[in-house]
Design a protein around this motif. Structure first.
Motif, mmCIF file in Angstrom:
data_model
loop_
_atom_site.group_PDB
_atom_site.id
_atom_site.type_symbol
_atom_site.label_atom_id
_atom_site.label_comp_id
_atom_site.label_asym_id
_atom_site.label_seq_id
_atom_site.Cartn_x
_atom_site.Cartn_y
_atom_site.Cartn_z
ATOM 1 N N LEU A 44 1.978 10.458 2.067
ATOM 2 C CA LEU A 44 3.104 9.543 1.959
ATOM 3 C C LEU A 44 4.302 10.398 1.578
ATOM 4 O O LEU A 44 4.266 11.120 0.577
ATOM 5 N N GLY A 45 5.338 10.336 2.379
ATOM 6 C CA GLY A 45 6.497 11.174 2.089
ATOM 7 C C GLY A 45 7.775 10.521 2.513
ATOM 8 O O GLY A 45 7.809 9.417 3.027
ATOM 9 N N LEU A 70 15.827 2.895 1.674
ATOM 10 C CA LEU A 70 14.713 3.785 1.353
ATOM 11 C C LEU A 70 13.802 3.869 2.567
ATOM 12 O O LEU A 70 13.637 2.888 3.295
ATOM 13 N N VAL A 71 13.208 5.051 2.757
ATOM 14 C CA VAL A 71 12.323 5.271 3.901
ATOM 15 C C VAL A 71 11.052 5.935 3.409
ATOM 16 O O VAL A 71 11.103 6.880 2.617
ATOM 17 N N TRP A 72 9.904 5.429 3.861
ATOM 18 C CA TRP A 72 8.604 6.036 3.564
ATOM 19 C C TRP A 72 7.930 6.388 4.880
ATOM 20 O O TRP A 72 7.963 5.600 5.818
ATOM 21 N N TRP A 73 7.310 7.546 4.921
ATOM 22 C CA TRP A 73 6.519 7.981 6.087
ATOM 23 C C TRP A 73 5.063 8.039 5.684
ATOM 24 O O TRP A 73 4.707 8.765 4.744
ATOM 25 N N GLY A 93 0.797 -1.221 0.000
ATOM 26 C CA GLY A 93 0.000 0.000 0.000
ATOM 27 C C GLY A 93 0.829 1.269 0.000
ATOM 28 O O GLY A 93 0.291 2.355 0.193
ATOM 29 N N LEU A 94 2.136 1.146 -0.224
ATOM 30 C CA LEU A 94 2.974 2.334 -0.344
ATOM 31 C C LEU A 94 2.887 2.814 -1.790
ATOM 32 O O LEU A 94 3.315 2.122 -2.705
ATOM 33 N N LEU A 125 -4.218 10.200 15.682
ATOM 34 C CA LEU A 125 -3.469 9.840 14.487
ATOM 35 C C LEU A 125 -2.035 9.498 14.855
ATOM 36 O O LEU A 125 -1.497 10.017 15.832
ATOM 37 N N ALA A 126 -1.421 8.639 14.062
ATOM 38 C CA ALA A 126 -0.029 8.243 14.274
ATOM 39 C C ALA A 126 0.703 8.303 12.944
ATOM 40 O O ALA A 126 0.087 8.429 11.878
ATOM 41 N N SER A 127 2.012 8.222 12.995
ATOM 42 C CA SER A 127 2.835 8.127 11.792
ATOM 43 C C SER A 127 3.466 6.744 11.751
ATOM 44 O O SER A 127 3.800 6.173 12.788
ATOM 45 N N VAL A 128 3.622 6.230 10.547
ATOM 46 C CA VAL A 128 4.234 4.909 10.365
ATOM 47 C C VAL A 128 5.435 5.087 9.443
ATOM 48 O O VAL A 128 5.321 5.662 8.369
ATOM 49 N N LYS A 129 6.579 4.596 9.895
ATOM 50 C CA LYS A 129 7.808 4.661 9.092
ATOM 51 C C LYS A 129 8.130 3.260 8.606
ATOM 52 O O LYS A 129 8.277 2.335 9.412
ATOM 53 N N VAL A 130 8.232 3.102 7.283
ATOM 54 C CA VAL A 130 8.594 1.823 6.676
ATOM 55 C C VAL A 130 9.967 2.005 6.044
ATOM 56 O O VAL A 130 10.177 2.937 5.267
#
Length: 162
Positions: A158-159, A122-125, A44-45, A106-111
């Motif tokens: 998504l950033g 690579l990092v997605w927020w 889902g990224l 709300l929360a943030s998820v770092k992948v």
């Protein structure tokens, strides 16, 4: 997390592998700092823009494609079924079963996609995320596999890291 050496590209560079990744949650209620959890699968990224098709009057050879609204995306996380006392599952239960008695937190998820040394490539927020679906895969007496739960999160943006 088991890691294997990545396959080599034609020019000698190593290609990233999809099995070495890390997921962290920031801003979960009742959680003092980042919460790192293991998942078997993350999907889902991505981003997508809706397109509105507009046929031009009198000109039938083509259709204009005009940009529309960005599509909402959902991050899907799959893992083996774990204890119900996890801060992530408490947050999911509060949002999904809380009946809006309180505002959704709300929360943030770092992948992070990792290299063979465990360093981020690579990092997605996924920012301003909240749970929209929780499900346990079906059970079967003839199955020889772990029980899997899926958590789906809606996210606003998504950033990359700032």
């Amino acid at each position: 997390m088991a890691t294997r050496a990545p396959a080599a590209a034609a020019d000698g560079d190593k290609l990233p592998v999809a099995f070495a990744f890390k997921v962290e949650f920031m801003g979960l209620p009742d959680q003092g700092g980042p919460l790192q959890l293991a998942f078997q699968e993350v999907s889902g990224l991505g981003s997508q823009l809706d397109v509105e098709e507009l046929a031009e009057g009198g000109e039938n050879r083509f259709v204009h494609q005009l940009p529309g609204q960005p599509q909402a995306r959902r991050l899907s996380l799959k893992r083996a079924l774990v204890a119900r006392k996890s801060p992530l599952l408490r947050w999911c239960a509060k949002v999904l079963e809380g009946g809006f008695a309180e505002p959704i937190k709300l929360a943030s998820v770092k992948v992070q996609l990792l290299n063979e040394n465990g360093q981020p490539l690579l990092v997605w927020w996924c920012r301003n995320a909240y749970p929209v679906h929780w499900e346990v895969d079906g059970f079967g007496s003839t199955k020889n596999e772990a029980a899997i739960e899926t958590i789906e999160l809606a996210y606003q943006t998504l950033g990359s890291p700032d």
